[in-house]
Design a protein around this motif. Sequence first.
Motif, PDB file in Angstrom:
ATOM      1  N   GLY A 194      15.173 -28.970  51.324  1.00 24.95           N
ATOM      2  CA  GLY A 194      15.540 -30.374  51.356  1.00 24.95           C
ATOM      3  C   GLY A 194      15.390 -30.973  52.728  1.00 24.95           C
ATOM      4  O   GLY A 194      15.997 -31.988  53.039  1.00 24.95           O
ATOM      5  N   GLY A 206      17.580 -33.925  49.187  1.00 21.88           N
ATOM      6  CA  GLY A 206      17.069 -33.029  48.159  1.00 21.88           C
ATOM      7  C   GLY A 206      15.571 -33.199  48.047  1.00 21.88           C
ATOM      8  O   GLY A 206      15.057 -34.301  48.100  1.00 21.88           O
ATOM      9  N   GLU A 255      25.417 -30.735  48.988  1.00 22.53           N
ATOM     10  CA  GLU A 255      24.321 -29.765  49.109  1.00 22.53           C
ATOM     11  C   GLU A 255      24.736 -28.558  49.952  1.00 22.53           C
ATOM     12  O   GLU A 255      23.897 -27.804  50.427  1.00 22.53           O
ATOM     13  CB  GLU A 255      23.090 -30.428  49.729  1.00 22.53           C
ATOM     14  N   ASP A 268      23.216 -23.619  53.460  1.00 25.64           N
ATOM     15  CA  ASP A 268      23.311 -24.717  52.506  1.00 25.64           C
ATOM     16  C   ASP A 268      22.942 -24.223  51.106  1.00 25.64           C
ATOM     17  O   ASP A 268      22.808 -23.016  50.863  1.00 25.64           O
ATOM     18  CB  ASP A 268      22.460 -25.906  52.945  1.00 25.64           C
TER      19      ASP A 268
END
Length: 216
Positions: free
Chosen positions: A6, A17, A108, A139
């Motif tokens: 992302g 994203g 995220e 992440d």
Amino acid sequence: MKKTSGFRSKKGSSPFGSSISPRRDGSHRINFQPGYRTRYKDLGKIHKAASVGNVAEVQRVLFLGKSGLNDKDKMNRTALHLACANGHLAVVALLLERRCQLNLRDSENRTALMKAVECQEEKCATLLLEHGADPNLTDANGNTALHHAVFCQNISLAAKLLSYDANIEARNEDDLTPLLLAISERKQQMVEFLVKKEANVHAVDKMKRYSCSFSF
């Protein structure tokens, strides 16, 4: 193909994203657009103030108890996330002074440190590290703050992260170390920097390719 980091470009305004797709040589292409897309109506009082760098309003909101220091918005962002993403160092300093939680994650799974690195807000990132932010959290796609610094080809930030014990051999969900990511994305200066920092040049990716087998 599953989604990856992302990562996003400095001036982009798309939602966070992104998807990943292979190049002909098997390396990866990542759409990179930093920061957050924010809808003002979705933000709490402290989030609104932090996102525009209004220190006095952040102080007032906290004093009146209208928002908590670690309150999250609909996308699990704290005031610290928003201040870091927008480079509002004075707000970051205030939140740290009030002892906000450093390693909370957004939707995220990105920490405020990751957002500061992704948005290349080095002063904010440095302040977070000085106060104990963890550089090795990952992440939703397995990327650490160092992976983000590599993709931005921000050597100064990468060096700062390594000075605070960032794991130079961390692997994301695509099994890429920072060095493998730098090579696959053709970030030559970053490759040279990581090699000098003794990254493992014999690391192997999912396709069983050694670092030394890549070419620019």
